[in-house]
Design a protein around this motif. Sequence first.
Motif, PDB file in Angstrom:
ATOM      1  N   LEU A   1      -8.988  -5.302  -2.807  1.00  0.00           N
ATOM      2  CA  LEU A   1      -7.947  -4.295  -2.651  1.00  0.00           C
ATOM      3  C   LEU A   1      -8.572  -2.912  -2.708  1.00  0.00           C
ATOM      4  CD1 LEU A   1      -5.360  -5.697  -5.220  1.00  0.00           C
ATOM      5  CD2 LEU A   1      -5.647  -6.342  -2.841  1.00  0.00           C
TER       6      LEU A   1
ATOM      7  N   ARG B   1       2.054  -4.342   3.144  1.00  0.00           N
ATOM      8  CA  ARG B   1       0.764  -4.319   3.852  1.00  0.00           C
ATOM      9  C   ARG B   1       0.438  -5.689   4.417  1.00  0.00           C
ATOM     10  NH1 ARG B   1      -3.234  -2.548   6.723  1.00  0.00           N
ATOM     11  NH2 ARG B   1      -5.305  -2.787   5.877  1.00  0.00           N
TER      12      ARG B   1
ATOM     13  N   ARG C   1       0.864  -1.174   0.000  1.00  0.00           N
ATOM     14  CA  ARG C   1       0.000   0.000   0.000  1.00  0.00           C
ATOM     15  C   ARG C   1       0.903   1.227   0.000  1.00  0.00           C
ATOM     16  NH1 ARG C   1      -5.015   0.130   3.763  1.00  0.00           N
ATOM     17  NH2 ARG C   1      -5.735  -1.130   2.013  1.00  0.00           N
TER      18      ARG C   1
ATOM     19  N   ASP D   1      -3.497   0.184  -3.459  1.00  0.00           N
ATOM     20  CA  ASP D   1      -2.827  -1.093  -3.246  1.00  0.00           C
ATOM     21  C   ASP D   1      -2.289  -1.626  -4.566  1.00  0.00           C
ATOM     22  OD1 ASP D   1      -3.491  -1.053  -0.582  1.00  0.00           O
ATOM     23  OD2 ASP D   1      -5.221  -2.367  -0.795  1.00  0.00           O
TER      24      ASP D   1
END
Length: 76
Positions: free
Chosen positions: A52, A42, A37, A57
């Motif tokens: 997502l 992440r 991210r 992302d």
Amino acid sequence: MDAIVGTLVALLVLFAVVALVKTIQIVPQQRMDVLERLGRYRKTLSPGLNLLVPFVDSVRSKVDMREQVVSFPPQP
């Protein structure tokens, strides 16, 4: 005036479709994906359907979890 409104609606629909496509990530059974991210780690996506945050992302790498056969030379 109607042409401008029609173009705007078409662009909004196109943006919504692209955002929806970027939201859904399907990971195959033999793989795990590394999710970042904004450039920072992440989490690791497990196999299956993952959601997502579009445009924020990104999948950085795709790790193959299958066993791999490696041949070693005979040892004396």
